[in-house]
Design an enzyme around this catalytic site. Structure first.
Site, PDB file in Angstrom:
ATOM      1  N   LYS A   8     -55.080  76.614-115.400  1.00 16.33           N
ATOM      2  CA  LYS A   8     -53.951  77.388-114.867  1.00 16.33           C
ATOM      3  C   LYS A   8     -52.899  76.471-114.228  1.00 16.33           C
ATOM      4  O   LYS A   8     -51.719  76.594-114.515  1.00 16.33           O
ATOM      5  CB  LYS A   8     -54.408  78.395-113.794  1.00 16.33           C
ATOM      6  CG  LYS A   8     -55.333  79.476-114.284  1.00 16.33           C
ATOM      7  CD  LYS A   8     -55.561  80.537-113.212  1.00 16.33           C
ATOM      8  CE  LYS A   8     -56.227  80.008-111.954  1.00 16.33           C
ATOM      9  NZ  LYS A   8     -57.644  79.603-112.143  1.00 16.33           N
ATOM     10  N   ARG A  83     -55.890  88.244-107.955  1.00 19.87           N
ATOM     11  CA  ARG A  83     -57.253  87.917-108.370  1.00 19.87           C
ATOM     12  C   ARG A  83     -58.211  89.092-108.177  1.00 19.87           C
ATOM     13  O   ARG A  83     -59.397  88.947-108.460  1.00 19.87           O
ATOM     14  CB  ARG A  83     -57.753  86.760-107.519  1.00 19.87           C
ATOM     15  CG  ARG A  83     -57.864  85.409-108.226  1.00 19.87           C
ATOM     16  CD  ARG A  83     -58.283  84.437-107.155  1.00 19.87           C
ATOM     17  NE  ARG A  83     -58.828  83.192-107.570  1.00 19.87           N
ATOM     18  CZ  ARG A  83     -58.155  82.043-107.642  1.00 19.87           C
ATOM     19  NH1 ARG A  83     -56.867  82.007-107.449  1.00 19.87           N
ATOM     20  NH2 ARG A  83     -58.782  80.930-107.933  1.00 19.87           N
ATOM     21  N   ARG A 122     -62.004  66.482-111.913  1.00 16.16           N
ATOM     22  CA  ARG A 122     -60.606  66.686-111.551  1.00 16.16           C
ATOM     23  C   ARG A 122     -60.217  65.906-110.290  1.00 16.16           C
ATOM     24  O   ARG A 122     -60.946  65.898-109.312  1.00 16.16           O
ATOM     25  CB  ARG A 122     -60.411  68.178-111.327  1.00 16.16           C
ATOM     26  CG  ARG A 122     -59.022  68.609-111.014  1.00 16.16           C
ATOM     27  CD  ARG A 122     -58.831  70.043-111.370  1.00 16.16           C
ATOM     28  NE  ARG A 122     -59.375  70.964-110.384  1.00 16.16           N
ATOM     29  CZ  ARG A 122     -59.164  72.286-110.444  1.00 16.16           C
ATOM     30  NH1 ARG A 122     -58.491  72.800-111.439  1.00 16.16           N
ATOM     31  NH2 ARG A 122     -59.670  73.065-109.522  1.00 16.16           N
ATOM     32  N   ARG A 155     -60.570  67.822-104.625  1.00 18.28           N
ATOM     33  CA  ARG A 155     -60.587  69.024-103.783  1.00 18.28           C
ATOM     34  C   ARG A 155     -61.986  69.257-103.233  1.00 18.28           C
ATOM     35  O   ARG A 155     -62.963  69.029-103.923  1.00 18.28           O
ATOM     36  CB  ARG A 155     -60.161  70.237-104.614  1.00 18.28           C
ATOM     37  CG  ARG A 155     -58.674  70.387-104.724  1.00 18.28           C
ATOM     38  CD  ARG A 155     -58.266  71.451-105.696  1.00 18.28           C
ATOM     39  NE  ARG A 155     -59.005  72.700-105.583  1.00 18.28           N
ATOM     40  CZ  ARG A 155     -58.692  73.815-106.236  1.00 18.28           C
ATOM     41  NH1 ARG A 155     -57.652  73.806-107.042  1.00 18.28           N
ATOM     42  NH2 ARG A 155     -59.402  74.909-106.104  1.00 18.28           N
ATOM     43  N   ARG A 166     -67.486  79.970-107.498  1.00 19.52           N
ATOM     44  CA  ARG A 166     -66.127  80.422-107.842  1.00 19.52           C
ATOM     45  C   ARG A 166     -66.118  81.131-109.198  1.00 19.52           C
ATOM     46  O   ARG A 166     -65.381  82.093-109.407  1.00 19.52           O
ATOM     47  CB  ARG A 166     -65.163  79.225-107.855  1.00 19.52           C
ATOM     48  CG  ARG A 166     -64.877  78.725-106.433  1.00 19.52           C
ATOM     49  CD  ARG A 166     -64.320  77.314-106.422  1.00 19.52           C
ATOM     50  NE  ARG A 166     -63.043  77.190-107.085  1.00 19.52           N
ATOM     51  CZ  ARG A 166     -62.564  76.038-107.560  1.00 19.52           C
ATOM     52  NH1 ARG A 166     -63.276  74.925-107.471  1.00 19.52           N
ATOM     53  NH2 ARG A 166     -61.384  76.000-108.127  1.00 19.52           N
TER      54      ARG A 166
HETATM   55  P1  AMP Z   1     -57.271  77.932-106.842  1.00 17.19           P
HETATM   56  O1  AMP Z   1     -56.523  76.706-106.453  1.00 17.19           O
HETATM   57  O2  AMP Z   1     -56.409  78.949-107.532  1.00 17.19           O
HETATM   58  O3  AMP Z   1     -58.523  77.623-107.617  1.00 17.19           O
HETATM   59  O4  AMP Z   1     -57.750  78.631-105.466  1.00 17.19           O
HETATM   60  C1  AMP Z   1     -58.630  77.947-104.587  1.00 17.19           C
HETATM   61  C2  AMP Z   1     -59.321  78.937-103.659  1.00 17.19           C
HETATM   62  O5  AMP Z   1     -58.345  79.634-102.875  1.00 17.19           O
HETATM   63  C3  AMP Z   1     -60.110  80.030-104.362  1.00 17.19           C
HETATM   64  O6  AMP Z   1     -61.424  79.626-104.707  1.00 17.19           O
HETATM   65  C4  AMP Z   1     -60.117  81.114-103.284  1.00 17.19           C
HETATM   66  O7  AMP Z   1     -61.032  80.817-102.244  1.00 17.19           O
HETATM   67  C5  AMP Z   1     -58.717  80.984-102.688  1.00 17.19           C
HETATM   68  N1  AMP Z   1     -57.732  81.841-103.404  1.00 17.19           N
HETATM   69  C6  AMP Z   1     -56.634  81.430-104.125  1.00 17.19           C
HETATM   70  N2  AMP Z   1     -55.954  82.486-104.598  1.00 17.19           N
HETATM   71  C7  AMP Z   1     -56.613  83.595-104.191  1.00 17.19           C
HETATM   72  C8  AMP Z   1     -56.412  84.996-104.361  1.00 17.19           C
HETATM   73  N3  AMP Z   1     -55.376  85.471-105.085  1.00 17.19           N
HETATM   74  N4  AMP Z   1     -57.320  85.841-103.791  1.00 17.19           N
HETATM   75  C9  AMP Z   1     -58.358  85.390-103.062  1.00 17.19           C
HETATM   76  N5  AMP Z   1     -58.611  84.087-102.861  1.00 17.19           N
HETATM   77  C10 AMP Z   1     -57.755  83.191-103.409  1.00 17.19           C
END
Ligand code: AMP
Length: 216
Positions: A8, A83, A122, A155, A166
């Protein structure tokens, strides 16, 4: 949309370059809040490091403001939000009252094995945010950013255990959002094979977006 590691972030960065819209990544916004050391950031960190979704009330409040602040003429690419079905409903309401259409929902599908391999390799540049993979897209020189020369970082939630958590959250809470948009039928639902190489995925998404029906 797509599971963690589907590509993404990588694809969103390429698409905003190609199409010129603003890019809003909920994960990036939450990481910036954490880095600021605020009480809200600390709260977010607890969920993120456990591989759990942040509760809807918090996400909707933060993202509604971000969407409003970026409501420019070029349009928006939302990355990682919504999400959950509750988040999608809140976004729909906000877009309807702002009279802004949702043109397309891009779902990047990827298998668990591919995702785990991608995520654990990553790394990113803490300076400019450029993304790397130690096997598939390594930096030219050991583990420093090609552009900034600073050491790349991993990360905190990119370890195998947290990735599995996740993925489970994605299957349980985010997959239903795809059906939600399919049922609503207002936005074009574009499903892409994210197991392919990044350049092929970019080509597939670009072709699908260029084929969107006129007048949307
Ligand atoms: P990402 O960078 O998109 O993988 O997001 C990293 C983490 O942020 C996720 O594993 C969630 O803990 C939190 N997160 C990001 N976007 C959302 C969302 N729309 N709803 C809930 N948690 C989120």
């Amino acid at each position: 949309m797509g599971p963690p590691g589907a590509g993404k972030g990588t694809q969103a960065k390429r698409l905003v370059e190609a199409f010129g819209m603003a890019h809003l990544s909920s994960g990036d916004i939450f990481r910036a809040e954490r880095a600021s050391g605020s009480a809200l950031g600390e709260k977010l960190a607890g969920y993120m490091d456990a591989g759990e979704l942040v509760p809807d009330e918090l996400v909707v409040e933060i993202m509604a403001k971000a969407v409003q602040d970026n409501d420019g003429p070029t349009g928006l690419m939302l990355d990682g939000f919504p999400r959950t079905v509750a988040q999608a409903e809140a976004l729909d309401e906000q877009l309807a009252s702002a009279k802004r259409p949702l043109d397309a929902v891009v779902v990047i599908r990827a298998s668990d094995a591919v995702v785990v391999e991608r995520i654990t390799g990553r790394r990113s540049c803490p300076e400019c945010g450029k993304l790397y993979h130690m096997t598939f897209m390594p930096p030219a020189d050991d583990s420093v950013c090609d552009d900034c020369g600073v050491a790349l970082t991993q990360r905190e939630d990119d370890t195998e255990d947290v990735v599995r958590q996740r993925l489970a959250a994605y299957r349980q809470q985010t997959e239903p959002v795809v059906d939600y948009y399919r049922r609503r039928g207002e936005a074009e639902l574009i499903e892409i094979d994210g197991d392919k190489a990044p350049d092929d995925v970019s080509q597939d998404i670009t072709a699908a977006l260029n084929n969107l029906p006129l007048g949307r």
